[in-house]
Design an enzyme around this catalytic site. Structure first.
Site, short mmCIF file in Angstrom:
data_model
loop_
_atom_site.label_atom_id
_atom_site.label_comp_id
_atom_site.label_asym_id
_atom_site.label_seq_id
_atom_site.Cartn_x
_atom_site.Cartn_y
_atom_site.Cartn_z
N LYS A 1 7.52 3.29 0.76
CA LYS A 1 8.38 3.81 1.81
C LYS A 1 9.33 2.72 2.33
O LYS A 1 8.96 1.55 2.40
CB LYS A 1 7.49 4.34 2.94
CG LYS A 1 8.19 5.11 4.04
CD LYS A 1 7.16 5.67 5.01
CE LYS A 1 7.78 6.43 6.15
NZ LYS A 1 6.74 7.00 7.05
N SER B 1 7.68 11.53 8.00
CA SER B 1 8.79 10.66 7.67
C SER B 1 8.70 10.02 6.29
O SER B 1 9.63 9.35 5.85
CB SER B 1 8.89 9.55 8.73
OG SER B 1 7.71 8.75 8.75
N SER C 1 3.13 11.96 9.07
CA SER C 1 4.21 11.52 8.18
C SER C 1 3.82 11.32 6.72
O SER C 1 4.70 11.19 5.86
CB SER C 1 4.83 10.21 8.71
OG SER C 1 5.45 10.44 9.93
#
EC number: 3.5.1.99
Length: 571
Positions: A136, A211, A235
């Protein structure tokens, strides 16, 4: 008077020019970031082309279809080389098959070729030897940005690898791509003004969640076999639900956290965790990360190695279950998934016990949102200084910009009416704050007291694990920003700091779609109607369930997830 008017006109003119110049500076920084990304993709495409010229007979589809366990086995025995595997995945991504459809990759990591050369020289093979891994955006990699989708983060390169990246490399993994995130990470959409909107590879009209949405899209699109994300309200789990993947949010302290934005609260901690196509992949990743290197690099991580015996156990489980938390009723297909999974578990010899999570409206308003907006959102708003706010976040940003006096007045006006209003209007905490240090200390105490109450209720029922719903199916793009309060199903386990994972078990059917037409939610209020719009037309999209265990019992959580996965595949 005329002099005053001239001075005022000059001041207004100067302000307009200053704002125009600021906007031009922001746009220039964003254009430079996009240009750097595009150049990196071109370099990777060129490297892949050179490899293909040298080795033209690679069976790309066969390699990409291998589950992680089988892929690691082939790499360990030497029937596949790390070079072949890396360039096969790079080709899948850099050939724009995945990135053009979904816009999920923020940047390639060119140092992956150096890491490849290094592991090729090692005789000792780590558990993830030769496995390409995506990470990420904000998980630090030396020499790269951790942007969080914010312009203010574009100028600072990471000086060293984060602990999790160091451990991945020591286990032989090859980090090869960094994936896109929503601006500031505080959203379960996946869009930012710098790199744009990431789309769901299963349906480009839908969000991949967030996210860790870039991770979800890349893995579901076949461009990565294993990814590392983070979870502060769902997320990891929401992208897995939206994209049909498996994902685990561990107890936050089980893996080393990555320093990031200043508004990350310690009372509701953020957790790092893996995303993959199956549960065995998650277990292998956790086993690889929970190693002596992790404990040496970060002494704050408890030295608890992965317990293979617990993960491999076949002892029948006592499973608590619920299909609604009484706060935000989920679409019929998500509740159906819990019901079908419950019946399958019972048929397999597990004991199922009805469980009612206590006081979810209180958890959402007084514990979760108040943690993040204790200062009225001022710290969060600071990260947007000198930036363009993404459309998906404007509603939250505007609510935080309401003057403090108005917020207090609204809180006072709404509080007496709470028992008459729809549950979602009980989000008074979105406009209320902790008004003193003493109130903040009391807030921390309330979180601890709630955790104790929840664990007591769990223990009284002698539960091993809990089966419950997760938000889904994938929302139409643009809707996550309108429904922040819909994350109660995942948020709960961040407040509790329990390990929780998501497993896809079904897909949306025509019958689900018909039943959705009758969906009223709590009170057929604007939030319920918006949710209905967000998920309608999702026939064929993944439907998942959520599996939960007590703190530090990641292996038991994964074992339960594996059982659910096996039963769903045997249907």
């Amino acid at each position: 008077t005329s002099a005053a008017l001239v001075l005022l006109s000059s001041s207004v003119g100067a302000l307009v020019v200053w704002k125009w110049l600021s906007k031009k500076t922001i746009q220039k920084k964003m254009e430079e970031a996009r240009r750097t990304r595009d150049e990196g993709m071109k370099k990777m495409s060129k490297a892949v082309q050179q490899f293909r010229e040298q080795v033209p007979s690679v069976q790309t589809d066969a390699i990409l279809s291998l589950p992680l366990l089988e892929l690691t086995g082939r790499l360990q025995e030497g029937s596949l080389s790390p070079r072949t595997v890396l360039y096969t995945y790079l080709e899948k991504v850099s050939a724009l098959e995945v990135t053009q459809q979904t816009n999920c990759v923020r940047h390639f990591i060119p140092e992956c070729e150096e890491q490849l050369q290094e592991i090729e020289q090692h005789e000792e093979k780590g558990l993830l030897h030769g496995i390409p891994v995506s990470i990420k955006d904000h998980i630090g990699h030396k020499g790269h940005l951790a942007t969080c989708g914010l312009v203010q983060c574009l100028g600072t390169l990471m000086e060293e690898d984060s602990v999790v990246v160091k451990v991945l490399k020591r286990q032989g993994a090859i980090p090869f791509a960094m994936t896109n995130v929503p601006q500031s990470l505080f959203s379960y959409n996946c869009s930012n003004p710098i790199f744009g909107q990431t789309l769901n590879p299963l349906n480009p009209q839908r969000s991949p969640g967030g996210s860790s949405g870039g991770e979800g899209a890349l893995i579901a699109g076949g461009g990565s076999v294993l990814g590392i994300g983070s979870d502060m309200g769902g997320s990891i789990r929401l992208p897995c639900s939206f994209c049909g993947l498996c994902g685990l949010k561990p107890t936050a302290e089980r893996l080393r956290w990555v320093p990031g934005l200043p508004f990350q609260p310690c009372s509701v901690p953020c957790a790092l965790g893996p995303l993959a196509r199956d549960v065995d992949s998650l277990a292998l990743c956790m086993k690889a990360l929970l190693c002596p290197e992790m404990f040496q690099l970060d002494p704050t991580v408890p030295p608890i190695p992965f317990n293979e015996e617990v993960y491999s156990s076949s002892t029948p489980l006592r499973v608590g279950y619920f299909d609604t938390d009484g706060y935000f009723p989920l679409p019929p297909c998500m509740r159906r998934a819990v019901k079908e999974t419950r019946h399958a578990l019972q048929a397999a010899g597990h004991q199922l016990v009805l469980f009612s999570p206590p006081r979810i409206p209180y958890v959402m308003t007084e514990l979760f949102f108040k943690t993040f907006f204790a200062d009225g959102g001022r710290t969060w708003l600071d990260v947007f200084t000198g930036d363009i706010v993404d459309p998906g976040l404007r509603q939250q940003v505007y609510s935080c910009k309401i003057p403090r006096v108005v917020k207090k007045l609204l809180a006072l006006l709404l509080k007496p009416l709470q028992s008459f209003l729809p549950l979602k209007l009980k989000d008074v905490a979105m406009i209320s704050t902790c008004r003193s240090v003493k109130e903040m200390w009391n807030h921390h105490h309330q979180i601890q007291a709630y955790r104790s109450q929840f664990i007591t209720q769990w223990k009284e029922l002698q539960l091993d694990v809990v089966l419950c719903p997760v938000l889904g199916p994938a929302f139409t793009t643009g809707y996550p920003g309108k429904l922040l309060t819909a994350i109660s199903s995942t948020m709960l386990y961040n407040v509790l700091n329990f390990p929780a994972g998501v497993v896809p078990v079904s897909t949306v059917t025509e019958a689900d779609e018909e039943e959705l037409k009758l969906y009223k939610g709590c009170c057929d209020d604007p939030w319920d109607r918006t949710l209905k719009q967000a998920v309608s037309g999702a026939v064929g999209m993944p439907v998942a369930v959520q599996c939960v265990a007590l703190p530090w019992q990641e292996e038991l959580c994964l074992r339960f997830m594996k059982e659910v996965e096996t039963l769903s595949r045997d249907k």
